[in-house]
Design a protein around this motif. Structure first.
Motif, PDB file in Angstrom:
ATOM      1  N   GLU A  98       0.832  -1.198   0.000  1.00  0.00           N
ATOM      2  CA  GLU A  98       0.000   0.000   0.000  1.00  0.00           C
ATOM      3  C   GLU A  98       0.872   1.256   0.000  1.00  0.00           C
ATOM      4  OE1 GLU A  98      -2.396  -0.159   3.516  1.00  0.00           O
ATOM      5  OE2 GLU A  98      -2.788  -2.306   3.333  1.00  0.00           O
ATOM      6  N   SER A  99       0.403   2.287  -0.683  1.00  0.00           N
ATOM      7  CA  SER A  99       1.032   3.602  -0.571  1.00  0.00           C
ATOM      8  C   SER A  99      -0.042   4.663  -0.428  1.00  0.00           C
ATOM      9  CB  SER A  99       1.917   3.904  -1.778  1.00  0.00           C
ATOM     10  OG  SER A  99       1.136   4.248  -2.916  1.00  0.00           O
ATOM     11  N   SER A 100       0.318   5.766   0.207  1.00  0.00           N
ATOM     12  CA  SER A 100      -0.627   6.867   0.431  1.00  0.00           C
ATOM     13  C   SER A 100      -0.039   8.178  -0.072  1.00  0.00           C
ATOM     14  CB  SER A 100      -0.951   7.002   1.925  1.00  0.00           C
ATOM     15  OG  SER A 100      -1.579   5.841   2.430  1.00  0.00           O
ATOM     16  N   SER A 101      -0.922   9.070  -0.463  1.00  0.00           N
ATOM     17  CA  SER A 101      -0.503  10.417  -0.829  1.00  0.00           C
ATOM     18  C   SER A 101      -0.359  11.260   0.433  1.00  0.00           C
ATOM     19  CB  SER A 101      -1.539  11.059  -1.744  1.00  0.00           C
ATOM     20  OG  SER A 101      -2.692  11.448  -0.992  1.00  0.00           O
ATOM     21  N   PRO A 102       0.238  12.438   0.329  1.00  0.00           N
ATOM     22  CA  PRO A 102       0.187  13.365   1.457  1.00  0.00           C
ATOM     23  C   PRO A 102      -1.254  13.754   1.769  1.00  0.00           C
ATOM     24  CG  PRO A 102       1.886  14.024  -0.109  1.00  0.00           C
ATOM     25  CD  PRO A 102       1.077  12.943  -0.769  1.00  0.00           C
ATOM     26  N   ALA A 103      -1.458  14.360   2.924  1.00  0.00           N
ATOM     27  CA  ALA A 103      -2.781  14.847   3.297  1.00  0.00           C
ATOM     28  C   ALA A 103      -3.287  15.832   2.249  1.00  0.00           C
ATOM     29  CB  ALA A 103      -2.715  15.522   4.665  1.00  0.00           C
ATOM     30  N   ALA A 104      -4.560  15.678   1.883  1.00  0.00           N
ATOM     31  CA  ALA A 104      -5.143  16.513   0.833  1.00  0.00           C
ATOM     32  C   ALA A 104      -5.676  17.814   1.436  1.00  0.00           C
ATOM     33  CB  ALA A 104      -6.258  15.752   0.120  1.00  0.00           C
ATOM     34  N   PHE A 105      -4.763  18.714   1.774  1.00  0.00           N
ATOM     35  CA  PHE A 105      -5.166  20.036   2.246  1.00  0.00           C
ATOM     36  C   PHE A 105      -5.497  20.877   1.014  1.00  0.00           C
ATOM     37  CE2 PHE A 105      -2.251  18.944   5.942  1.00  0.00           C
ATOM     38  CZ  PHE A 105      -3.305  18.664   6.800  1.00  0.00           C
ATOM     39  N   LEU A 106      -6.752  20.836   0.602  1.00  0.00           N
ATOM     40  CA  LEU A 106      -7.173  21.430  -0.662  1.00  0.00           C
ATOM     41  C   LEU A 106      -8.263  22.470  -0.461  1.00  0.00           C
ATOM     42  CD1 LEU A 106      -7.485  18.157  -2.814  1.00  0.00           C
ATOM     43  CD2 LEU A 106      -5.524  19.723  -2.721  1.00  0.00           C
ATOM     44  N   ALA A 107      -8.132  23.591  -1.158  1.00  0.00           N
ATOM     45  CA  ALA A 107      -9.207  24.565  -1.252  1.00  0.00           C
ATOM     46  C   ALA A 107     -10.206  24.071  -2.292  1.00  0.00           C
ATOM     47  CB  ALA A 107      -8.651  25.927  -1.644  1.00  0.00           C
ATOM     48  N   PRO A 108     -11.431  24.609  -2.310  1.00  0.00           N
ATOM     49  CA  PRO A 108     -12.399  24.186  -3.326  1.00  0.00           C
ATOM     50  C   PRO A 108     -11.827  24.298  -4.733  1.00  0.00           C
ATOM     51  CG  PRO A 108     -13.486  25.513  -1.663  1.00  0.00           C
ATOM     52  CD  PRO A 108     -12.016  25.570  -1.356  1.00  0.00           C
ATOM     53  N   GLY A 109     -11.964  23.214  -5.500  1.00  0.00           N
ATOM     54  CA  GLY A 109     -11.483  23.187  -6.873  1.00  0.00           C
ATOM     55  C   GLY A 109     -10.057  22.720  -7.046  1.00  0.00           C
TER      56      GLY A 109
END
Length: 545
Positions: A496-507
């Protein structure tokens, strides 16, 4: 705006490449008819024929094993019986039978007739007398056209029936009972990969030797055949799937707010478990699928998002392990890469207060008595880099199942025989960009390559809401085993691998790449690869446990 993690690739040549749909395939544009490994597809699953099964319009019309159904039971042929409209009209036992072995109508004429039937059915709204007359005419025409098709494809159907369990052809036939799977194949070898949008965009399996070759992914046949819903997970299997994390902890999307984080309360979000995804683009060498969804986390935040993934075949001639290690001709191989993306479709930014999610890629393979997972780690002090491995996801792992091997390259080794449920994890500070598993009985080495960003925040996936949710692992490995009640999900093993935390603004969008390479061959040839990747020979790997 795209946010992509920095790629740290062990082999910089690893990339997607061209491929073709084999086994007599015809491809023509979007929604084209495709014939491969016994399956013809027209228009995103609108028409398919394979293994004696023909389906039309997402189940609106199907031939399969002597059965024909139309419109959710409005019209059906089954076991020699014909019925119209929930039993309004029926012909009993032996009135009409459609023989097994029907496979294709031909790309132009067949598709035109069936599309005409579908339009007639839609125009008359599935219920009128005109609809029944129209369907009668359509079925007669199609039956007339199917006579030569049956004869033409008897040999192909017979060949499909000859595949042994454990082969790629067997698994493709099995999946074709409920799906129109997508097969990508290499132009210059027998390498093939089977993908499904109906089953959440999974790569179900692959092979180095075509339909007669060993199927390299794990498929849980009993779950497909079960009529019972499972409240926790429908573990169909699949050697590569896209999920969302974290699984546990304060930001978990698998546990409802406030409940104890134990298996009885663990539930896989439906869009990741049983809901179909949409195929949005397909070429001869790749397929792109997407799914919009909404999920809630453990602390009550509600997320609207879209997932997208592209699976691309890597031509055998471009698999870097062969060229770099000098084992061309002695090792058979198949490889593919997956590009995975998440987009914030909501109206608020995902941050440390709301919690967030991450892309989570899981590879499922068959366990074996001597199989071992190998994960290289970066050396250094715990003060600087943290502990080498997290090994207490489900309780501590006995020392005869987990080893930390120091040497030219440090390696964490986990026994993967399906006998003890265990999971390990390495942080971005400790993990490289590769992990693998070796099965000595099959002389099979699988390598997983993935993006790593040592400066990024990775989420904690442990089933413990008291742990810091912003300190987690980029790489995990799992060995299935019996649960407390004695039942078992597989058994299977996972990388398994994971991405970094998805700290995302809308869009905003975050991307994560994860690639798989299978190598099968002589020990000496595989040792050239394992010594370079793990610092261990095949002989040494065999003696770890």
């Amino acid at each position: 705006m795209n946010k992509s993690s920095r790629i740290i690739s062990f082999f910089p040549l690893l990339r997607s490449g061209a491929g073709v749909v084999r086994s007599g395939a015809d491809v023509s544009g979007a929604g084209a008819d495709v014939s491969g490994a016994g399956a013809d597809v027209s228009g995103n699953g609108a028409l398919s024929s394979g293994n004696g099964a023909l389906s039309f319009g997402n189940g609106a019309l199907s031939f399969g094993n002597g059965a024909l159904s139309f419109g959710n039971g409005a019209l059906s042929f089954g076991n020699g019986a014909l019925s119209f409209g929930n039993g309004a009209l029926s012909f009993g036992n032996g009135a009409l039978t459609v023989r097994n072995g029907v496979r294709s109508l031909g790309r132009r004429a067949g598709s035109s007739v069936w599309m005409g039937v579908r339009r007639i059915a839609m125009d008359f709204n599935y219920s009128s007398a005109c609809y029944r007359r129209a369907m009668g005419v359509g079925i007669c025409i199609c039956a007339f056209m199917l006579i030569p098709a049956c004869r033409f494809n008897e040999k192909n159907t017979a060949n499909m029936n000859e595949y042994k369990e454990g082969t790629f052809g067997y698994d493709l036939k099995f999946l074709s009972r409920t799906d129109a799977p997508i097969v990508l194949a290499d132009a210059d070898s027998a390498a093939q990969v089977v993908v499904s949008s109906r089953y959440q965009g999974k790569v179900f399996s692959s092979t180095v030797d075509g339909p007669d070759g060993k199927s390299l992914g794990y498929i849980n046949y009993k779950v497909f055949d079960s009529r019972e819903a499972n409240e926790h997970i429908h573990a169909y299997g699949g050697e590569n799937r896209l999920w969302l994390g974290p699984e546990g902890g304060r930001f978990s999307i698998f546990f409802s707010p406030g409940v104890e984080q134990a298996y009885d309360n663990w539930h896989t979000p439906r869009p990741l478990d049983i809901e179909p995804w949409e195929t949005v683009e397909r070429t001869a060498s790749s397929v792109t699928m997407e799914k919009g969804m909404e999920v809630d986390n453990y602390q009550g935040s509600h997320f609207r998002l879209k997932l997208e993934r592209t699976v691309s075949l890597i031509p055998v001639s471009e698999i870097p392990e062969l060229a770099d290690a000098g084992v061309t001709g002695k090792v058979k191989s198949v490889a593919y890469t997956t590009e995975n993306k998440i987009t914030n479709m909501g109206d608020f930014a995902w941050n440390e207060e709301t919690g967030t999610v991450c892309l989570w890629i899981l590879d499922m393979f068959n366990v074996a008595p001597g199989a071992v997972t190998l994960v290289p780690y970066i050396g250094g002090s715990e003060e600087a880099l943290g502990r080498i491995v997290t090994s207490d996801y489900f309780g501590e792992i006995p020392p005869d199942r987990l080893r930390i091997i120091e040497g030219r390259k440090g390696v964490v080794a986990l026994k993967t025989d399906g006998g003890f449920r265990s999971k390990i994890g390495l942080s971005a500070g400790r993990a490289g960009s590769v992990a693998g598993n070796y099965d000595p009985d099959a002389r099979h080495l699988v390598l997983a390559f993935f993006d790593v960003d040592p400066s990024a925040v990775y989420l904690n996936q442990e089933w413990n809401p008291d742990r810091n949710p912003l300190v987690g692992d980029v790489l995990n490995a799992y060995n299935d085993g019996p649960l407390e009640d004695g039942s078992i999900m597989g058994p299977f093993l996972e990388l398994e691998s994971s991405s970094p935390a998805a700290f995302l603004a809308p869009g905003e969008t975050l991307a994560h790449r994860h690639s798989i390479v299978h190598l099968i061959g002589e020990d000496a040839a595989l040792s050239a690869v394992t010594e370079r990747v793990f610092g261990l020979s095949i002989k040494k790997i065999k003696s770890i446990f």
